[in-house]
Motif scaffolding. Structure first.
Motif, PDB file in Angstrom:
ATOM      1  N   SER A  55       0.760  -1.227  -0.144  1.00 60.36           N
ATOM      2  CA  SER A  55      -0.165  -0.020   0.131  1.00 60.36           C
ATOM      3  C   SER A  55       0.930   1.247   0.213  1.00 60.36           C
ATOM      4  CB  SER A  55      -1.062  -0.007   1.305  1.00 60.36           C
ATOM      5  OG  SER A  55      -0.052  -0.193   2.457  1.00 60.36           O
ATOM      6  N   ALA A  56       2.050   1.122  -0.211  1.00 63.95           N
ATOM      7  CA  ALA A  56       3.002   2.171  -0.258  1.00 63.95           C
ATOM      8  C   ALA A  56       2.889   3.095  -1.372  1.00 63.95           C
ATOM      9  CB  ALA A  56       4.438   1.825  -0.452  1.00 63.95           C
ATOM     10  N   ARG A  57       2.790   4.479  -1.120  1.00 57.93           N
ATOM     11  CA  ARG A  57       2.775   5.496  -2.001  1.00 57.93           C
ATOM     12  C   ARG A  57       4.020   6.082  -2.588  1.00 57.93           C
ATOM     13  NH1 ARG A  57      -0.222  10.150   1.099  1.00 57.93           N
ATOM     14  NH2 ARG A  57       0.238   8.312   2.816  1.00 57.93           N
ATOM     15  N   LYS A  58       4.979   6.053  -1.767  1.00 47.56           N
ATOM     16  CA  LYS A  58       6.379   6.535  -2.269  1.00 47.56           C
ATOM     17  C   LYS A  58       7.522   5.405  -1.621  1.00 47.56           C
ATOM     18  CE  LYS A  58       7.317  11.041  -2.659  1.00 47.56           C
ATOM     19  NZ  LYS A  58       7.888  12.463  -2.203  1.00 47.56           N
ATOM     20  N   ILE A  59       8.336   5.377  -2.313  1.00 49.92           N
ATOM     21  CA  ILE A  59       9.413   4.202  -1.997  1.00 49.92           C
ATOM     22  C   ILE A  59      10.743   4.970  -2.439  1.00 49.92           C
ATOM     23  CG2 ILE A  59      10.298   1.820  -2.103  1.00 49.92           C
ATOM     24  CD1 ILE A  59       7.689   0.880  -3.118  1.00 49.92           C
ATOM     25  N   LEU A  60      11.813   4.958  -1.777  1.00 51.82           N
ATOM     26  CA  LEU A  60      13.023   5.366  -1.990  1.00 51.82           C
ATOM     27  C   LEU A  60      14.119   4.431  -1.925  1.00 51.82           C
ATOM     28  CD1 LEU A  60      15.101   7.851  -1.890  1.00 51.82           C
ATOM     29  CD2 LEU A  60      15.252   7.791   0.541  1.00 51.82           C
ATOM     30  N   LYS A  75       8.108  -3.205 -10.830  1.00 48.95           N
ATOM     31  CA  LYS A  75       7.164  -4.592 -11.279  1.00 48.95           C
ATOM     32  C   LYS A  75       6.369  -5.110  -9.969  1.00 48.95           C
ATOM     33  CE  LYS A  75       8.883  -8.373 -13.988  1.00 48.95           C
ATOM     34  NZ  LYS A  75      10.202  -8.963 -14.286  1.00 48.95           N
ATOM     35  N   LYS A  76       7.143  -5.059  -8.814  1.00 49.01           N
ATOM     36  CA  LYS A  76       6.225  -5.662  -7.922  1.00 49.01           C
ATOM     37  C   LYS A  76       5.253  -4.744  -7.170  1.00 49.01           C
ATOM     38  CE  LYS A  76       6.329  -8.707  -3.833  1.00 49.01           C
ATOM     39  NZ  LYS A  76       5.234  -9.567  -4.056  1.00 49.01           N
ATOM     40  N   TYR A  77       5.621  -3.304  -7.209  1.00 49.26           N
ATOM     41  CA  TYR A  77       4.785  -2.411  -6.614  1.00 49.26           C
ATOM     42  C   TYR A  77       4.238  -1.372  -7.683  1.00 49.26           C
ATOM     43  CZ  TYR A  77       6.594  -4.756  -2.378  1.00 49.26           C
ATOM     44  OH  TYR A  77       7.149  -5.659  -1.318  1.00 49.26           O
ATOM     45  N   PRO A  78       3.469  -1.462  -8.711  1.00 51.61           N
ATOM     46  CA  PRO A  78       3.173  -0.733  -9.956  1.00 51.61           C
ATOM     47  C   PRO A  78       2.538   0.543  -9.356  1.00 51.61           C
ATOM     48  CG  PRO A  78       1.927  -2.645  -9.967  1.00 51.61           C
ATOM     49  CD  PRO A  78       2.791  -3.034  -8.772  1.00 51.61           C
ATOM     50  N   PHE A  79       1.935   0.631  -8.302  1.00 49.59           N
ATOM     51  CA  PHE A  79       1.165   1.843  -8.106  1.00 49.59           C
ATOM     52  C   PHE A  79       2.057   2.957  -7.153  1.00 49.59           C
ATOM     53  CE2 PHE A  79      -1.909  -1.232  -8.783  1.00 49.59           C
ATOM     54  CZ  PHE A  79      -2.465  -0.943  -9.963  1.00 49.59           C
ATOM     55  N   ALA A  80       3.297   2.600  -6.716  1.00 56.80           N
ATOM     56  CA  ALA A  80       4.044   3.308  -5.801  1.00 56.80           C
ATOM     57  C   ALA A  80       5.011   4.271  -6.595  1.00 56.80           C
ATOM     58  CB  ALA A  80       4.820   2.775  -4.816  1.00 56.80           C
ATOM     59  N   ALA A  81       5.171   5.534  -6.287  1.00 59.06           N
ATOM     60  CA  ALA A  81       6.190   6.451  -6.991  1.00 59.06           C
ATOM     61  C   ALA A  81       7.468   6.093  -6.398  1.00 59.06           C
ATOM     62  CB  ALA A  81       5.986   7.963  -6.731  1.00 59.06           C
ATOM     63  N   ILE A  82       8.490   5.890  -7.400  1.00 56.85           N
ATOM     64  CA  ILE A  82       9.778   5.590  -7.140  1.00 56.85           C
ATOM     65  C   ILE A  82      10.925   6.525  -7.025  1.00 56.85           C
ATOM     66  CG2 ILE A  82      11.604   3.762  -7.269  1.00 56.85           C
ATOM     67  CD1 ILE A  82       9.279   1.892  -8.032  1.00 56.85           C
ATOM     68  N   VAL A  83      11.485   6.903  -5.925  1.00 55.80           N
ATOM     69  CA  VAL A  83      12.524   7.920  -6.057  1.00 55.80           C
ATOM     70  C   VAL A  83      14.002   7.011  -5.943  1.00 55.80           C
ATOM     71  CG1 VAL A  83      13.727   9.894  -4.706  1.00 55.80           C
ATOM     72  CG2 VAL A  83      11.451   9.621  -4.739  1.00 55.80           C
ATOM     73  N   SER A  84      14.669   7.263  -7.204  1.00 55.69           N
ATOM     74  CA  SER A  84      15.968   6.583  -7.362  1.00 55.69           C
ATOM     75  C   SER A  84      17.253   7.436  -7.048  1.00 55.69           C
ATOM     76  CB  SER A  84      16.224   5.965  -8.841  1.00 55.69           C
ATOM     77  OG  SER A  84      15.025   5.273  -8.944  1.00 55.69           O
ATOM     78  N   LEU A  85      17.649   7.306  -5.829  1.00 54.12           N
ATOM     79  CA  LEU A  85      18.590   8.495  -5.467  1.00 54.12           C
ATOM     80  C   LEU A  85      20.097   7.994  -5.207  1.00 54.12           C
ATOM     81  CD1 LEU A  85      18.462  10.974  -2.759  1.00 54.12           C
ATOM     82  CD2 LEU A  85      20.102   9.664  -2.438  1.00 54.12           C
ATOM     83  N   ASP A  86      20.992   8.580  -5.977  1.00 48.70           N
ATOM     84  CA  ASP A  86      22.349   8.148  -5.603  1.00 48.70           C
ATOM     85  C   ASP A  86      23.319   9.401  -6.014  1.00 48.70           C
ATOM     86  OD1 ASP A  86      23.942   5.012  -6.350  1.00 48.70           O
ATOM     87  OD2 ASP A  86      25.091   6.879  -7.094  1.00 48.70           O
ATOM     88  N   VAL A  87      24.426   9.253  -5.503  1.00 49.80           N
ATOM     89  CA  VAL A  87      25.299  10.570  -5.566  1.00 49.80           C
ATOM     90  C   VAL A  87      26.118  10.473  -7.156  1.00 49.80           C
ATOM     91  CG1 VAL A  87      27.505   9.211  -4.608  1.00 49.80           C
ATOM     92  CG2 VAL A  87      27.134  11.746  -4.097  1.00 49.80           C
ATOM     93  N   GLY A 159       6.823   3.235   8.878  1.00 46.76           N
ATOM     94  CA  GLY A 159       7.672   2.888   7.440  1.00 46.76           C
ATOM     95  C   GLY A 159       8.389   1.865   8.058  1.00 46.76           C
ATOM     96  N   ARG A 160       9.269   1.575   6.821  1.00 49.18           N
ATOM     97  CA  ARG A 160      10.271   0.398   6.999  1.00 49.18           C
ATOM     98  C   ARG A 160      11.330   0.631   6.258  1.00 49.18           C
ATOM     99  NH1 ARG A 160       8.404  -5.664   6.687  1.00 49.18           N
ATOM    100  NH2 ARG A 160       7.769  -5.326   8.826  1.00 49.18           N
TER     101      ARG A 160
END
Ligand SMILES: C[S@@+](CC[C@H](N)C(=O)[O-])C[C@H]1O[C@@H](n2cnc3c(N)ncnc32)[C@H](O)[C@@H]1O
Length: 247
Positions: A55-60, A75-87, A159-160
């Protein structure tokens, strides 16, 4: 790509990490899958399942690199927004190209938000993220206590955080065969294939110096996470740490 790079000079080693990963970005995926005999894909899949992010809305995806975790999350959580963060920008750019190819979209895919930033100063609002995944990134970050504090700050209550990382090679793993592989074989293969032997020596060194899983659990608990636990994958070559934020 949003660029929000403000490394804490003198404390964070983010600038040095960005340079090192920029040098190996072109070969990162091939070497990653090759050196782990494809097991890295299974390890990341385990991490993604452990997030229990239905049920996550945003995953980092923290230390997203070439975005393999981000793609598995999509693929697993198609409805969550995904923030892909890297330096490291070159790592993220490879990830963006992969995401565009995988999703059959232009490079400006709306499914992922790639952000170039330091994990020690996350450009995210407090309590704005439901889940955080870190795959093979925590080992490179310093000081870890500040990374955990930032993770706790941006997580919503309940959160987790899931951390996937190589187990410490401070003790023999798989009857010492893995330790032998790390010290002698991995740097040689890295040198042969990418002409960046130093980067692979560094990789082996950070694994050797990484704390034992129980110590990392203690660090997470000290940072304020609760129900901290871990499980060994592939005989302790890799560990998955799960840490929750109280509701
Ligand atoms: C071994 S790669 C892992 C990439 C990816 N998560 C994976 O599973 O393949 C480690 C990544 O951590 C990133 N990194 C290291 N220190 C960082 C920091 N302080 N903040 C953000 N990213 C960092 C590096 O740029 C690199 O892309």
């Amino acid at each position: 790509m949003r660029q929000m790079l403000e490394p804490k000079e003198g404390r964070s080693n983010a600038g040095r990490m960005a340079d090192m990963f920029a040098r190996i970005a072109g070969r990162y995926d091939v070497l990653n899958h090759g050196l782990s005999a494809g097991m890295d894909i299974l390890w990341r899949a385990r991490l993604v399942r452990s997030l229990a992010a239905g049920s996550a809305r945003k995953i980092l995806d923290l230390a997203a690199g070439t975005m393999d975790v981000s793609l598995a999350l999509r693929k697993k959580y198609p409805f969550a927004a995904i923030v892909s963060l890297d330096v490291c920008r070159p790592m993220l750019l490879r990830g963006v190209a992969k995401a565009a190819a995988a999703c059959g979209l232009s490079r400006r895919t709306p499914f992922f938000l790639p952000v170039q930033a330091d994990a020690l100063t996350l450009p995210l609002k407090s309590e704005s993220v439901d889940r955080i995944a870190v795959a093979f990134g925590i080992r490179n970050m310093n000081p870890r206590s500040e990374v955990f504090a930032e993770a706790l700050r941006v997580l919503r209550p309940g959160g987790r955080l899931c951390v996937l990382e190589f187990g410490s090679a401070q003790r023999p793993v798989c009857f010492g065969l893995y330790n032998l592989y790390l010290s002698h074989i991995l740097p040689r293969i890295g040198k042969l294939v990418s002409a960046e032997g130093a980067a692979y020596e560094y990789l082996a060194q950070t694994i050797k110096n990484f704390p034992l899983p129980a110590v990392l659990d203690q660090e997470l608990a000290k940072a304020g996470f609760f129900k901290v636990r871990h499980e060994a994958l592939t005989g302790g070559i890799v560990y998955l740490h799960i840490a929750d934020k109280s509701a």
